[in-house]
Design an enzyme around this catalytic site. Structure first.
Site, PDB file in Angstrom:
ATOM      1  N   GLU A   1       0.817  -1.209   0.000  1.00 44.26           N
ATOM      2  CA  GLU A   1       0.000   0.000   0.000  1.00 44.26           C
ATOM      3  C   GLU A   1       0.860   1.272   0.000  1.00 44.26           C
ATOM      4  O   GLU A   1       0.560   2.249   0.685  1.00 44.26           O
ATOM      5  CB  GLU A   1      -0.946  -0.013   1.202  1.00 44.26           C
ATOM      6  CG  GLU A   1      -1.989  -1.114   1.104  1.00 44.26           C
ATOM      7  CD  GLU A   1      -3.037  -1.049   2.210  1.00 44.26           C
ATOM      8  OE1 GLU A   1      -4.200  -1.363   1.929  1.00 44.26           O
ATOM      9  OE2 GLU A   1      -2.680  -0.671   3.339  1.00 44.26           O
TER      10      GLU A   1
ATOM     11  N   HIS B   1     -19.003  -9.255   4.541  1.00 42.23           N
ATOM     12  CA  HIS B   1     -17.651  -8.800   4.846  1.00 42.23           C
ATOM     13  C   HIS B   1     -17.059  -9.697   5.916  1.00 42.23           C
ATOM     14  O   HIS B   1     -17.625  -9.845   7.000  1.00 42.23           O
ATOM     15  CB  HIS B   1     -17.666  -7.343   5.337  1.00 42.23           C
ATOM     16  CG  HIS B   1     -16.302  -6.792   5.606  1.00 42.23           C
ATOM     17  ND1 HIS B   1     -15.987  -6.059   6.721  1.00 42.23           N
ATOM     18  CD2 HIS B   1     -15.154  -6.878   4.891  1.00 42.23           C
ATOM     19  CE1 HIS B   1     -14.718  -5.704   6.684  1.00 42.23           C
ATOM     20  NE2 HIS B   1     -14.191  -6.196   5.579  1.00 42.23           N
ATOM     21  N   HIS B   2     -15.915 -10.319   5.600  1.00 43.39           N
ATOM     22  CA  HIS B   2     -15.184 -11.153   6.549  1.00 43.39           C
ATOM     23  C   HIS B   2     -13.812 -10.534   6.782  1.00 43.39           C
ATOM     24  O   HIS B   2     -12.865 -10.798   6.037  1.00 43.39           O
ATOM     25  CB  HIS B   2     -15.012 -12.579   6.015  1.00 43.39           C
ATOM     26  CG  HIS B   2     -16.282 -13.368   5.969  1.00 43.39           C
ATOM     27  ND1 HIS B   2     -16.395 -14.564   5.275  1.00 43.39           N
ATOM     28  CD2 HIS B   2     -17.495 -13.155   6.544  1.00 43.39           C
ATOM     29  CE1 HIS B   2     -17.621 -15.037   5.420  1.00 43.39           C
ATOM     30  NE2 HIS B   2     -18.305 -14.202   6.174  1.00 43.39           N
ATOM     31  N   GLU B   3     -13.702  -9.682   7.790  1.00 44.95           N
ATOM     32  CA  GLU B   3     -12.388  -9.190   8.199  1.00 44.95           C
ATOM     33  C   GLU B   3     -11.763 -10.231   9.111  1.00 44.95           C
ATOM     34  O   GLU B   3     -12.296 -10.533  10.185  1.00 44.95           O
ATOM     35  CB  GLU B   3     -12.509  -7.841   8.921  1.00 44.95           C
ATOM     36  CG  GLU B   3     -11.189  -7.329   9.494  1.00 44.95           C
ATOM     37  CD  GLU B   3     -10.068  -7.310   8.479  1.00 44.95           C
ATOM     38  OE1 GLU B   3      -9.073  -8.043   8.677  1.00 44.95           O
ATOM     39  OE2 GLU B   3     -10.172  -6.578   7.471  1.00 44.95           O
TER      40      GLU B   3
ATOM     41  N   HIS C   1      -8.936  -8.158   0.359  1.00 48.34           N
ATOM     42  CA  HIS C   1      -8.156  -6.963   0.674  1.00 48.34           C
ATOM     43  C   HIS C   1      -6.978  -7.342   1.568  1.00 48.34           C
ATOM     44  O   HIS C   1      -7.035  -8.323   2.301  1.00 48.34           O
ATOM     45  CB  HIS C   1      -9.029  -5.911   1.362  1.00 48.34           C
ATOM     46  CG  HIS C   1      -9.886  -5.146   0.413  1.00 48.34           C
ATOM     47  ND1 HIS C   1     -10.013  -3.768   0.461  1.00 48.34           N
ATOM     48  CD2 HIS C   1     -10.648  -5.547  -0.632  1.00 48.34           C
ATOM     49  CE1 HIS C   1     -10.825  -3.365  -0.497  1.00 48.34           C
ATOM     50  NE2 HIS C   1     -11.223  -4.434  -1.180  1.00 48.34           N
ATOM     51  N   GLU C   2      -5.920  -6.551   1.481  1.00 48.90           N
ATOM     52  CA  GLU C   2      -4.664  -6.798   2.215  1.00 48.90           C
ATOM     53  C   GLU C   2      -4.085  -8.176   1.887  1.00 48.90           C
ATOM     54  O   GLU C   2      -3.446  -8.818   2.714  1.00 48.90           O
ATOM     55  CB  GLU C   2      -4.852  -6.654   3.737  1.00 48.90           C
ATOM     56  CG  GLU C   2      -5.234  -5.279   4.202  1.00 48.90           C
ATOM     57  CD  GLU C   2      -6.743  -5.042   4.144  1.00 48.90           C
ATOM     58  OE1 GLU C   2      -7.150  -3.886   3.902  1.00 48.90           O
ATOM     59  OE2 GLU C   2      -7.502  -6.017   4.338  1.00 48.90           O
TER      60      GLU C   2
ATOM     61  N   GLU D   1      -7.680  -6.026  -3.539  1.00 52.68           N
ATOM     62  CA  GLU D   1      -7.166  -4.671  -3.309  1.00 52.68           C
ATOM     63  C   GLU D   1      -5.670  -4.714  -3.590  1.00 52.68           C
ATOM     64  O   GLU D   1      -5.242  -4.409  -4.685  1.00 52.68           O
ATOM     65  CB  GLU D   1      -7.465  -4.236  -1.878  1.00 52.68           C
ATOM     66  CG  GLU D   1      -7.018  -2.816  -1.576  1.00 52.68           C
ATOM     67  CD  GLU D   1      -7.068  -2.514  -0.096  1.00 52.68           C
ATOM     68  OE1 GLU D   1      -7.427  -1.384   0.256  1.00 52.68           O
ATOM     69  OE2 GLU D   1      -6.723  -3.400   0.715  1.00 52.68           O
TER      70      GLU D   1
ATOM     71  N   GLU E   1      -9.268   4.722  -0.909  1.00 47.76           N
ATOM     72  CA  GLU E   1      -9.538   5.078   0.480  1.00 47.76           C
ATOM     73  C   GLU E   1      -8.393   5.867   1.098  1.00 47.76           C
ATOM     74  O   GLU E   1      -8.588   6.569   2.093  1.00 47.76           O
ATOM     75  CB  GLU E   1      -9.819   3.828   1.305  1.00 47.76           C
ATOM     76  CG  GLU E   1      -8.612   2.922   1.513  1.00 47.76           C
ATOM     77  CD  GLU E   1      -8.953   1.633   2.237  1.00 47.76           C
ATOM     78  OE1 GLU E   1     -10.107   1.194   2.136  1.00 47.76           O
ATOM     79  OE2 GLU E   1      -8.066   1.066   2.890  1.00 47.76           O
TER      80      GLU E   1
END
Length: 689
Positions: A174, A399-401, A469-470, A488, A494
């Site tokens: 990032e 959403h699964h963080e 993401h990440e 991502e 963002e």
């Protein structure tokens, strides 16, 4: 359709001196030439030329193993196999309707010298726009299990190239891109300027990441990346700044090993895309072609989609993910407003972040047991919202963080996906914020690469579409896993809200040449309020584009999963601009790269899947740019109406970002328009028959 042929070895193997052997292969169109040489000392080197100009000078290949302790870099040739391949295939979704896969292949069957007689195969595939090569370890009696200490692949550049790079880091990509000469790469200095990245695991001052974009002093464009990253760690690059040489550096695990393999085994492909035209780099399908075909036989359940997310209000201070703050965004009444907006504007879904218990104390604490992925907060009535969304013709997106706890997610993923199946939810966004568990592993290590792929496999079992993401940056695996719609894995939109560096206008003119070379990005475009002090008046952060550029990103930043990034109330201020987001598709039959220069500008035209409509996006960096759009891609003899959303003459990303003009003109295949883009600006065009 497939065609296979064989070259006569007498045509492609020459002998120099007594022992040196060179295999020479030309690309199908003869513009590129690959030379593979067994040096007199047993080293295998390769070089690549474009129209007789050296792009990659002789570069060595090999491995250093820790178990057994072997140095595999001196070989003798057992045999050489050559072939030609041609076929076409149809992606489930993508930028074009069909893809041509045409290459010449050379496979060197080698035996190590003074290192246990290990059999190694090096496979080269030479396309019209580049080369891919991979190592294979066939099954053999005395060599079965082995541990890679380092891969010794080199890319010996021909000069001091202009280079677009980010610092080498095992846990994040990032970063803002740096544009320097190759000799001026200083990764640690660049990384230390970054104050907004949650987790850094820096490698060295000369370590950089792929995809790596370069331009030679002679004007040749060169992109280095990898394809089909499976059961192997991410490849970083160490730059010899004095001698213009790159050497692979693999991401280690908790004890310093790089890869645990068992024969038969093979590495990902190392890719080099080359052209004297920047537009050819963006149009290349070589990385996709080096991946395996789809694992999914019936793909009818896989649908590209456009959605709005209940997420941005947490970034700008209106709400929070956690319920304990008293400002919980993912409550039933609030999410219904997003469902209403999606329904009214023809969007497919609503992503809801912060819906489930566990957000209160996980960040930074390296906890293993955080989320169970099935328990909603008390103020989030999942069944009521599902019924409401169904009535409105909209899907909820899960959403699964994981909080970086991949072990916890793997234990709970079946129950999480079963819940999604029971509730009729077919798309999930996963996240990996923070340090990885198993502790000591990195986002880019072999174990985590296998984890991301296991999640994609598991999602197939439950007919679930996925974005991550990440995660590790993509390597074309969406051909094999077409349910894996996007990632991502870069500095997304963002970061406009990041308090220090944020984003810069050139960022969107570099990403397509770097991060997007491996696959689609969930960049979250579509911000209509440029100053982000809407709910926290003292906040100084802002979006560093014009509002017209935010529209153009829907075309230039390819993804089959596109978010309308801003808040419903901000979109409602500009319903005339929102119309473009409503109209622009997420799946395409054709793509034309009209003009491009990395770090400066990009203009792309795309044809809607199954229809005659075209859409154009043009973006600039911090400078103004006159985009020249030749409409010769349109059907001849047919008139079209073009709706142009462009920067006003006084628009400027810094001083006047929300100044725009909408105009309608008639165009045909003979039309050419010149459109002025503001600093940090853009233009979006809808073209209807």
């Amino acid at each position: 359709m497939k065609y296979l042929g064989t070259f006569l070895m007498v045509l492609c193997v020459s002998f120099i001196g007594l022992a040196q052997k060179t295999i020479e292969v030309n690309s199908p169109d003869s513009r590129l030439r690959l030379n593979v040489t067994l040096q007199q000392n047993g080293e295998v080197t390769y070089s690549v030329l474009l129209k007789n100009n050296a792009i990659i000078k002789p570069s060595s290949l090999g491995f250093r193993l820790s178990k057994p302790a072997l140095l595999l870099n001196h070989f003798k040739i057992v045999s050489v196999d050559t072939s030609t391949h041609y076929d076409t295939w149809t992606p489930v979704w993508g930028e074009v309707k069909t893809i041509t896969n045409h290459y010449k292949e050379v496979k060197l069957n080698l035996k190590s010298v003074n290192a246990g007689n290990v059999l190694v195969q090096i496979v080269f595939r030479l396309f019209n726009d580049g080369v891919g090569f991979s190592y294979e370890f066939p099954e053999q009696a005395n060599f079965k299990h082995f541990v890679v200490d380092e891969e010794l692949t080199q890319f010996n550049l021909a000069g001091n190239n202009k280079t677009f790079w980010i610092p080498g880091d095992y846990d994040t990509n990032e970063y803002l891109y740096n544009t320097t000469k190759f000799s001026d790469i200083h990764a640690l200095a660049a990384a230390h300027k970054e104050k907004d990245i949650a987790l850094q695991s820096l490698i060295a001052d000369n370590a950089i990441q792929t995809p790596l974009m370069m331009k030679t002093p002679e004007g040749i464009y060169v992109n280095i990346h990898e394809a089909a990253l499976v059961n192997y760690p991410v490849m970083h690059l160490l730059a010899d700044r004095k001698n213009f040489k790159l050497t692979t550096h693999l991401t280690p695990d908790a004890v310093g090993n790089k890869a645990y393999l068992q024969t038969p085994a093979k590495t990902p492909w190392r890719t080099i895309i080359i052209s004297d035209k920047a537009t050819d780099i963006l149009a290349s399908k070589t990385i996709l072609n080096l991946n395996e075909p789809s694992k999914i036989e019936n793909t009818s359940w896989i649908k590209p989609q456009k959605f709005i997310g209940m997420w941005w209000e947490m970034h700008v201070g209106k709400a929070t993910w956690e319920k304990s703050s008293g400002k919980h965004g993912a409550n039933t009444a609030n999410v219904k407003k997003y469902i209403d907006f999606a329904s009214e504007n023809g969007f497919d879904g609503v992503l809801v972040e912060g819906w489930n218990e566990g957000w209160e104390d996980w960040f930074g604490n390296w906890k293993e047991e955080v989320f169970d992925f099935v328990t909603p907060y008390a103020d989030y009535n999942l069944d009521e919202l599902l019924a409401y969304a169904k009535q409105k013709g909209v899907k909820l997106i899960m959403h699964h963080e994981t909080s970086g706890s991949a072990t916890n997610y793997e234990r709970r993923i079946d129950k999480a996906f079963q819940l999604m199946n029971e509730k009729g939810i077919n798309t999930v966004k996963t996240g990996y914020v923070g340090k990885i568990i198993p502790r000591g592993e990195h986002h880019d290590s072999q174990w985590m690469v296998n984890h991301y792929n296991r999640v994609a496999d598991k999602a197939i079992d439950y007919k679930i579409m996925l974005e991550a993401h990440e995660s590790v940056r993509p390597t074309g695996l969406h051909r094999t896993y077409p349910n894996w719609l996007a990632n991502e894995a870069a500095r997304g939109n963002e970061f406009n809200n990041a308090p220090t560096l944020g984003l810069v206008p050139e960022h969107e003119t570099i990403l397509p040449f770097t991060r997007l070379m491996g696959g689609p990005m969930d960049y979250t475009p579509g911000f209509f309020r440029m100053h982000l002090n809407q709910f926290v008046p003292e906040r100084k952060t802002r979006v560093r584009t014009t509002i017209a550029k935010q529209l153009a990103l829907y075309v230039t930043m390819y993804s089959p999963l596109q978010m309308a990034g801003d808040l419903p109330e901000n979109f409602n201020v500009h319903p005339d601009l929102l119309q473009f987001i409503k109209d622009v598709p997420v799946d395409w039959d054709d793509t034309k790269i009209l003009e491009a220069e990395p770090g400066d500008y990009i203009t792309i035209a795309r044809k809607q899947k199954g229809k005659d409509n075209w859409f154009v996006g043009a973006v600039s960096d911090e400078n103004t740019h006159k985009a020249t759009i030749n409409f010769n891609f349109l059907d001849k003899g047919t008139k079209y109406q073009a709706i142009i959303y462009r920067d006003a003459p006084n628009a400027d990303w810094n001083t006047n970002p929300e100044a725009y003009i909408i105009e309608k003109v008639m165009v045909d295949s003979n039309s050419i328009l010149s459109i002025n883009l503001a600093k940090g600006g853009g233009c979006a065009i809808s073209i209807f028959k």
